[in-house]
Write a protein that holds these residues in place. Structure first.
Motif, PDB file in Angstrom:
ATOM      1  N   VAL A 187     -23.148 -12.118 -21.705  1.00 18.21           N
ATOM      2  CA  VAL A 187     -23.572 -12.021 -20.307  1.00 18.21           C
ATOM      3  C   VAL A 187     -22.889 -13.090 -19.456  1.00 18.21           C
ATOM      4  CG1 VAL A 187     -25.546 -12.179 -18.745  1.00 18.21           C
ATOM      5  CG2 VAL A 187     -25.793 -11.038 -20.950  1.00 18.21           C
ATOM      6  N   SER A 188     -22.654 -14.240 -20.043  1.00 11.53           N
ATOM      7  CA  SER A 188     -22.048 -15.345 -19.300  1.00 11.53           C
ATOM      8  C   SER A 188     -20.549 -15.172 -19.097  1.00 11.53           C
ATOM      9  CB  SER A 188     -22.308 -16.666 -20.039  1.00 11.53           C
ATOM     10  OG  SER A 188     -21.787 -16.604 -21.365  1.00 11.53           O
ATOM     11  N   ASN A 189     -19.951 -14.191 -19.740  1.00 12.78           N
ATOM     12  CA  ASN A 189     -18.502 -13.951 -19.617  1.00 12.78           C
ATOM     13  C   ASN A 189     -18.258 -12.470 -19.351  1.00 12.78           C
ATOM     14  OD1 ASN A 189     -18.854 -16.242 -21.891  1.00 12.78           O
ATOM     15  ND2 ASN A 189     -17.023 -16.665 -20.664  1.00 12.78           N
ATOM     16  N   ASN A 190     -18.913 -11.969 -18.315  1.00 13.60           N
ATOM     17  CA  ASN A 190     -18.892 -10.530 -18.065  1.00 13.60           C
ATOM     18  C   ASN A 190     -18.399 -10.183 -16.670  1.00 13.60           C
ATOM     19  OD1 ASN A 190     -20.001  -7.637 -17.917  1.00 13.60           O
ATOM     20  ND2 ASN A 190     -20.538  -8.254 -19.991  1.00 13.60           N
ATOM     21  N   SER A 191     -17.463 -10.964 -16.161  1.00  8.18           N
ATOM     22  CA  SER A 191     -16.899 -10.665 -14.847  1.00  8.18           C
ATOM     23  C   SER A 191     -16.029  -9.414 -14.948  1.00  8.18           C
ATOM     24  CB  SER A 191     -16.051 -11.834 -14.353  1.00  8.18           C
ATOM     25  OG  SER A 191     -14.897 -11.971 -15.166  1.00  8.18           O
ATOM     26  N   GLN A 192     -15.775  -8.779 -13.815  1.00  7.59           N
ATOM     27  CA  GLN A 192     -14.942  -7.578 -13.807  1.00  7.59           C
ATOM     28  C   GLN A 192     -13.546  -7.877 -14.340  1.00  7.59           C
ATOM     29  OE1 GLN A 192     -16.427  -4.679 -13.056  1.00  7.59           O
ATOM     30  NE2 GLN A 192     -14.568  -3.715 -13.843  1.00  7.59           N
ATOM     31  N   GLU A 193     -13.036  -9.045 -14.007  1.00 12.56           N
ATOM     32  CA  GLU A 193     -11.708  -9.436 -14.485  1.00 12.56           C
ATOM     33  C   GLU A 193     -11.701  -9.580 -16.004  1.00 12.56           C
ATOM     34  OE1 GLU A 193      -8.418 -13.041 -13.905  1.00 12.56           O
ATOM     35  OE2 GLU A 193     -10.339 -13.097 -12.836  1.00 12.56           O
ATOM     36  N   GLN A 194     -12.745 -10.195 -16.541  1.00 14.28           N
ATOM     37  CA  GLN A 194     -12.843 -10.363 -17.996  1.00 14.28           C
ATOM     38  C   GLN A 194     -12.987  -9.007 -18.686  1.00 14.28           C
ATOM     39  OE1 GLN A 194     -12.077 -12.344 -20.339  1.00 14.28           O
ATOM     40  NE2 GLN A 194     -13.845 -13.535 -21.015  1.00 14.28           N
ATOM     41  N   ILE A 195     -13.779  -8.129 -18.104  1.00 15.35           N
ATOM     42  CA  ILE A 195     -13.956  -6.793 -18.686  1.00 15.35           C
ATOM     43  C   ILE A 195     -12.622  -6.063 -18.746  1.00 15.35           C
ATOM     44  CG2 ILE A 195     -14.968  -4.507 -18.291  1.00 15.35           C
ATOM     45  CD1 ILE A 195     -17.408  -5.965 -17.075  1.00 15.35           C
ATOM     46  N   GLU A 196     -11.874  -6.104 -17.671  1.00 17.79           N
ATOM     47  CA  GLU A 196     -10.594  -5.387 -17.630  1.00 17.79           C
ATOM     48  C   GLU A 196      -9.595  -5.960 -18.624  1.00 17.79           C
ATOM     49  OE1 GLU A 196      -9.821  -2.564 -16.077  1.00 17.79           O
ATOM     50  OE2 GLU A 196     -11.939  -2.536 -15.517  1.00 17.79           O
ATOM     51  N   THR A 197      -9.556  -7.293 -18.727  1.00 15.78           N
ATOM     52  CA  THR A 197      -8.633  -7.933 -19.665  1.00 15.78           C
ATOM     53  C   THR A 197      -8.976  -7.564 -21.103  1.00 15.78           C
ATOM     54  OG1 THR A 197      -8.284  -9.812 -18.175  1.00 15.78           O
ATOM     55  CG2 THR A 197      -7.754 -10.146 -20.498  1.00 15.78           C
ATOM     56  N   CYS A 198     -10.258  -7.625 -21.419  1.00 20.25           N
ATOM     57  CA  CYS A 198     -10.703  -7.309 -22.782  1.00 20.25           C
ATOM     58  C   CYS A 198     -10.578  -5.817 -23.073  1.00 20.25           C
ATOM     59  CB  CYS A 198     -12.140  -7.764 -22.992  1.00 20.25           C
ATOM     60  SG  CYS A 198     -12.332  -9.563 -23.008  1.00 20.25           S
ATOM     61  N   PHE A 199     -10.796  -4.993 -22.067  1.00 24.64           N
ATOM     62  CA  PHE A 199     -10.630  -3.543 -22.230  1.00 24.64           C
ATOM     63  C   PHE A 199      -9.192  -3.217 -22.621  1.00 24.64           C
ATOM     64  CE2 PHE A 199      -9.260   0.454 -20.167  1.00 24.64           C
ATOM     65  CZ  PHE A 199     -10.007   1.359 -20.915  1.00 24.64           C
ATOM     66  N   GLU A 200      -8.242  -3.819 -21.928  1.00 24.25           N
ATOM     67  CA  GLU A 200      -6.830  -3.576 -22.229  1.00 24.25           C
ATOM     68  C   GLU A 200      -6.492  -4.027 -23.653  1.00 24.25           C
ATOM     69  OE1 GLU A 200      -4.427  -5.350 -19.228  1.00 24.25           O
ATOM     70  OE2 GLU A 200      -5.301  -4.157 -17.606  1.00 24.25           O
ATOM     71  N   SER A 201      -7.025  -5.184 -24.058  1.00 25.02           N
ATOM     72  CA  SER A 201      -6.769  -5.691 -25.407  1.00 25.02           C
ATOM     73  C   SER A 201      -7.421  -4.805 -26.460  1.00 25.02           C
ATOM     74  CB  SER A 201      -7.313  -7.121 -25.537  1.00 25.02           C
ATOM     75  OG  SER A 201      -6.662  -8.002 -24.661  1.00 25.02           O
ATOM     76  N   MET A 202      -8.641  -4.358 -26.176  1.00 22.64           N
ATOM     77  CA  MET A 202      -9.360  -3.527 -27.116  1.00 22.64           C
ATOM     78  C   MET A 202      -8.638  -2.203 -27.329  1.00 22.64           C
ATOM     79  SD  MET A 202     -11.623  -0.798 -27.488  1.00 22.64           S
ATOM     80  CE  MET A 202     -12.864  -0.322 -28.669  1.00 22.64           C
ATOM     81  N   VAL A 203      -8.238  -1.554 -26.231  1.00 25.93           N
ATOM     82  CA  VAL A 203      -7.560  -0.258 -26.324  1.00 25.93           C
ATOM     83  C   VAL A 203      -6.217  -0.399 -27.033  1.00 25.93           C
ATOM     84  CG1 VAL A 203      -6.458   1.581 -24.981  1.00 25.93           C
ATOM     85  CG2 VAL A 203      -8.717   0.745 -24.328  1.00 25.93           C
TER      86      VAL A 203
END
Length: 215
Positions: free
Chosen positions: A60-76
């Motif tokens: 929850v403490s690291n759930n900014s939109q920017e963080q989500i997008e960065t992690c989404f790209e890495s995950m995919v």
């Protein structure tokens, strides 16, 4: 009414992809020194697209939109390479699809997984079984939006009410209702029978062979 077509959800309905999805996301979390999650936890993250799954998996403490997008790209990026490593059809699914094909029942896949990955998994694990495999191309068309399901019915030249919509989640049942298709819930996936019924399932089945009886 005689049903002439079936639209299947992918994850939790046709294939058990839980471990490949979980492993890919946990790899991203580990690289950032964030807590990882168990397979049991991930089964409740699946169903609304991988971007949504990433958001739920992040602290929850690291759930900014920017963080989500960065992690989404890495995950995919990682998942693209391993999406069929452990993923397998559920028991009886291949036999079911062969049976349906012999009856000339039209079949398609509609998933909230990214379109590229949906097509890759569907074609590699079930070659020549589906008329179409449609995944998420834009957030606005994500299930329970029925747009893609209705488009498939148009391509088949079938009325929506002539089509079964088979899935394992509340999202799938809501999509079927929104598309005016017949909602069939399956219990071998990631959600409960109660959730399926409460979300609009007109029928809930416990094995793939039961679908033959409906037809």
């Amino acid at each position: 009414m005689k049903f002439k077509g079936i639209i299947f959800d992918l994850d939790g309905t046709l294939v058990n992809s839980l471990e490949d999805i979980s492993d890919a996301m946990n790899s991203v979390l580990t690289s950032l020194n964030y807590p990882t999650h168990t397979y049991d936890t991930y089964q409740y993250f699946i169903g609304s697209g991988l971007r949504n799954l990433v958001s739920k998996a992040l602290p929850v403490s690291n759930n900014s939109q920017e963080q989500i997008e960065t992690c989404f790209e890495s995950m995919v990026k990682g998942y693209r390479e391993t999406c069929t490593l452990k993923t397998k059809p559920y028991e009886g699914i291949v036999e079911l699809l062969d049976n349906l094909a012999s009856q000339n029942i039209k079949m398609a896949v509609f998933s909230n997984k990214a379109d590229e990955l949906t097509k890759k998994i569907a074609t590699e694990i079930f070659p020549n079984h589906f008329d179409a495999a449609v995944g998420l191309s834009t957030e606005a068309l994500k299930k329970p939006n029925p747009f893609e399901a209705v488009e498939i019915s148009k391509k088949w030249n079938l009325k929506p009410e002539e089509i079964l919509f088979v899935g394992d989640s509340d999202i799938d049942m809501q999509t079927a209702v929104n598309a005016n298709m017949f909602p069939v819930g399956v219990t071998w996936g990631y959600r409960t029978q109660e959730e399926l019924k409460n979300s609009g399932a007109k029928l809930v089945i416990n094995s793939a062979s039961e679908l033959i009886d409906i037809l």
